[in-house]
Design a protein around this motif. Structure first.
Motif, mmCIF file in Angstrom:
data_model
loop_
_atom_site.group_PDB
_atom_site.id
_atom_site.type_symbol
_atom_site.label_atom_id
_atom_site.label_comp_id
_atom_site.label_asym_id
_atom_site.label_seq_id
_atom_site.Cartn_x
_atom_site.Cartn_y
_atom_site.Cartn_z
ATOM 1 N N PRO A 85 -14.545 -7.571 -11.126
ATOM 2 C CA PRO A 85 -13.536 -7.395 -11.973
ATOM 3 C C PRO A 85 -12.995 -6.026 -11.974
ATOM 4 C CG PRO A 85 -15.435 -7.943 -13.326
ATOM 5 C CD PRO A 85 -15.724 -8.359 -11.837
ATOM 6 N N ALA A 86 -13.972 -5.044 -11.839
ATOM 7 C CA ALA A 86 -13.532 -3.740 -11.721
ATOM 8 C C ALA A 86 -12.701 -3.440 -10.353
ATOM 9 C CB ALA A 86 -14.540 -2.674 -11.787
ATOM 10 N N ALA A 87 -13.191 -4.016 -9.370
ATOM 11 C CA ALA A 87 -12.388 -3.738 -8.143
ATOM 12 C C ALA A 87 -11.203 -4.494 -8.060
ATOM 13 C CB ALA A 87 -13.368 -4.460 -6.902
ATOM 14 N N ILE A 88 -10.911 -5.588 -8.664
ATOM 15 C CA ILE A 88 -9.699 -6.400 -8.817
ATOM 16 C C ILE A 88 -8.638 -5.399 -9.625
ATOM 17 C CG2 ILE A 88 -8.621 -8.315 -9.820
ATOM 18 C CD1 ILE A 88 -11.227 -9.929 -9.047
ATOM 19 N N GLY A 89 -9.210 -4.981 -10.770
ATOM 20 C CA GLY A 89 -8.467 -4.323 -11.478
ATOM 21 C C GLY A 89 -7.974 -2.589 -10.851
ATOM 22 N N LEU A 90 -9.042 -2.124 -9.914
ATOM 23 C CA LEU A 90 -8.453 -0.953 -9.131
ATOM 24 C C LEU A 90 -7.576 -1.282 -7.991
ATOM 25 C CD1 LEU A 90 -11.905 0.537 -9.107
ATOM 26 C CD2 LEU A 90 -10.046 1.730 -10.293
ATOM 27 N N ILE A 91 -7.686 -2.619 -7.570
ATOM 28 C CA ILE A 91 -6.694 -3.048 -6.481
ATOM 29 C C ILE A 91 -5.130 -3.028 -7.136
ATOM 30 C CG2 ILE A 91 -5.453 -5.013 -5.148
ATOM 31 C CD1 ILE A 91 -8.642 -5.832 -4.926
ATOM 32 N N GLY A 92 -5.042 -3.396 -8.367
ATOM 33 C CA GLY A 92 -3.791 -3.739 -9.209
ATOM 34 C C GLY A 92 -3.335 -1.970 -9.384
ATOM 35 N N LEU A 93 -4.306 -1.170 -9.825
ATOM 36 C CA LEU A 93 -3.879 0.347 -9.826
ATOM 37 C C LEU A 93 -3.512 0.859 -8.571
ATOM 38 C CD1 LEU A 93 -4.050 2.628 -12.121
ATOM 39 C CD2 LEU A 93 -6.375 3.195 -11.172
ATOM 40 N N MET A 94 -4.095 0.607 -7.583
ATOM 41 C CA MET A 94 -3.962 1.086 -6.104
ATOM 42 C C MET A 94 -2.256 0.411 -5.651
ATOM 43 S SD MET A 94 -5.966 3.147 -5.160
ATOM 44 C CE MET A 94 -6.308 3.456 -7.011
ATOM 45 N N ILE A 95 -2.107 -0.791 -5.926
ATOM 46 C CA ILE A 95 -0.744 -1.145 -5.854
ATOM 47 C C ILE A 95 0.416 -0.446 -6.530
ATOM 48 C CG2 ILE A 95 0.745 -3.278 -6.158
ATOM 49 C CD1 ILE A 95 -1.649 -5.068 -5.698
ATOM 50 N N GLY A 96 0.016 0.134 -7.845
ATOM 51 C CA GLY A 96 0.938 0.757 -8.455
ATOM 52 C C GLY A 96 1.105 2.145 -7.929
ATOM 53 N N ALA A 97 -0.058 2.840 -7.413
ATOM 54 C CA ALA A 97 -0.109 3.957 -6.755
ATOM 55 C C ALA A 97 0.913 3.947 -5.650
ATOM 56 C CB ALA A 97 -1.498 4.329 -6.450
ATOM 57 N N VAL A 98 0.658 3.101 -4.649
ATOM 58 C CA VAL A 98 1.636 2.724 -3.394
ATOM 59 C C VAL A 98 2.840 2.715 -3.896
ATOM 60 C CG1 VAL A 98 2.045 1.263 -1.639
ATOM 61 C CG2 VAL A 98 -0.428 1.576 -2.223
ATOM 62 N N LEU A 99 3.082 1.908 -4.834
ATOM 63 C CA LEU A 99 4.715 1.677 -5.076
ATOM 64 C C LEU A 99 5.291 3.128 -5.642
ATOM 65 C CD1 LEU A 99 4.852 -1.718 -6.874
ATOM 66 C CD2 LEU A 99 5.802 -1.051 -4.502
ATOM 67 N N THR A 100 4.445 4.052 -6.251
ATOM 68 C CA THR A 100 4.738 5.086 -6.899
ATOM 69 C C THR A 100 5.124 6.186 -5.772
ATOM 70 O OG1 THR A 100 3.514 4.615 -9.156
ATOM 71 C CG2 THR A 100 4.179 6.909 -8.616
ATOM 72 N N GLN A 101 4.098 6.250 -4.710
ATOM 73 C CA GLN A 101 4.172 6.998 -3.658
ATOM 74 C C GLN A 101 5.550 6.572 -3.054
ATOM 75 O OE1 GLN A 101 2.595 9.963 -3.041
ATOM 76 N NE2 GLN A 101 1.126 9.636 -4.464
ATOM 77 N N LEU A 102 5.789 5.463 -2.644
ATOM 78 C CA LEU A 102 7.060 4.913 -2.022
ATOM 79 C C LEU A 102 8.228 5.131 -2.401
ATOM 80 C CD1 LEU A 102 5.768 1.575 -0.466
ATOM 81 C CD2 LEU A 102 5.916 3.914 1.073
ATOM 82 N N LEU A 103 8.313 5.079 -3.740
ATOM 83 C CA LEU A 103 9.444 5.149 -4.395
ATOM 84 C C LEU A 103 10.014 6.323 -5.361
ATOM 85 C CD1 LEU A 103 9.242 1.324 -5.920
ATOM 86 C CD2 LEU A 103 10.359 2.282 -4.187
ATOM 87 N N VAL A 104 8.688 7.180 -5.441
ATOM 88 C CA VAL A 104 9.185 8.403 -6.296
ATOM 89 C C VAL A 104 8.473 9.900 -5.628
ATOM 90 C CG1 VAL A 104 8.616 9.542 -8.563
ATOM 91 C CG2 VAL A 104 9.139 6.945 -8.339
ATOM 92 N N LEU A 105 7.467 9.736 -5.148
ATOM 93 C CA LEU A 105 6.603 10.940 -4.849
ATOM 94 C C LEU A 105 6.892 11.099 -3.231
ATOM 95 C CD1 LEU A 105 3.616 10.586 -7.157
ATOM 96 C CD2 LEU A 105 5.661 11.753 -7.435
ATOM 97 N N ALA A 106 5.692 10.688 -2.582
ATOM 98 C CA ALA A 106 5.800 11.462 -1.199
ATOM 99 C C ALA A 106 5.293 9.969 -0.345
ATOM 100 C CB ALA A 106 4.935 12.283 -0.685
ATOM 101 N N PRO A 107 6.228 9.260 0.372
ATOM 102 C CA PRO A 107 6.166 7.838 0.980
ATOM 103 C C PRO A 107 4.870 8.097 1.909
ATOM 104 C CG PRO A 107 8.204 8.244 0.706
ATOM 105 C CD PRO A 107 7.692 9.661 0.554
ATOM 106 N N ALA A 108 4.737 9.109 2.677
ATOM 107 C CA ALA A 108 3.541 9.291 3.732
ATOM 108 C C ALA A 108 2.084 9.161 3.026
ATOM 109 C CB ALA A 108 3.631 10.662 4.305
ATOM 110 N N TRP A 109 2.090 9.417 1.585
ATOM 111 C CA TRP A 109 0.820 9.453 1.172
ATOM 112 C C TRP A 109 0.276 8.048 0.448
ATOM 113 C CZ3 TRP A 109 -2.800 12.796 1.202
ATOM 114 C CH2 TRP A 109 -2.615 14.233 1.508
#
Length: 140
Positions: A85-109
């Motif tokens: 369950p920790a890994a599944i929760g962290l997958i959700g967190l990483m999806i949010g991080a990917v979207l944030t990088q793509l849409l707000v911060l630096a897409p390359a990251w």
């Protein structure tokens, strides 16, 4: 033509042990990264973390929430029955991080949290038996 199987029970057991140990090493390294390099700067109010969450625009409360999710996930990765369950929760967190990088911060990251998400998916898959045991125990 030989009738021997390609793998013997000993070979299969050795492979499982190697995968198990490698996965634990990866989990420990990821947990250390999440606690030390990711959550701690958010909790300490490191300038980069504060500036990043200012750029995101959701306020500093979101920095604390993100740090709490990272720290909780890191601890969960180190507890065998909570690793899935920790890994599944962290997958959700990483999806949010990917979207944030793509849409707000630096897409390359965006590749960095995406690769962590893949590692968390592998952990969730291989540690599912421990989680199933926990669920079975709770149902009794």
């Amino acid at each position: 033509m030989s009738t021997r199987p390609l793998t013997t029970p000993a070979t299969t057991t050795d492979r499982r042990t190697a995968v198990h140990r490698t996965l634990w090493a990866v989990q420990i390294l990821l947990a250390a990264f999440l606690l030390i390099a990711s959550a701690a700067p958010k909790f300490a109010g490191q300038r980069d973390a504060v500036e990043t969450f200012d750029q995101i625009g959701w306020g500093q409360w979101f920095r604390y929430l993100t740090g709490t999710c990272e720290a909780s996930g890191a601890i969960g990765l180190l507890i065998p029955r909570l690793a899935t369950p920790a890994a599944i929760g962290l997958i959700g967190l990483m999806i949010g991080a990917v979207l944030t990088q793509l849409l707000v911060l630096a897409p390359a990251w965006a590749l960095l949290p995406a690769s962590y998400g893949v590692l968390f998916a592998i952990i969730a898959w291989y540690r599912r038996d421990g989680f199933q045991a926990l669920v079975s125990r709770l149902r009794r």
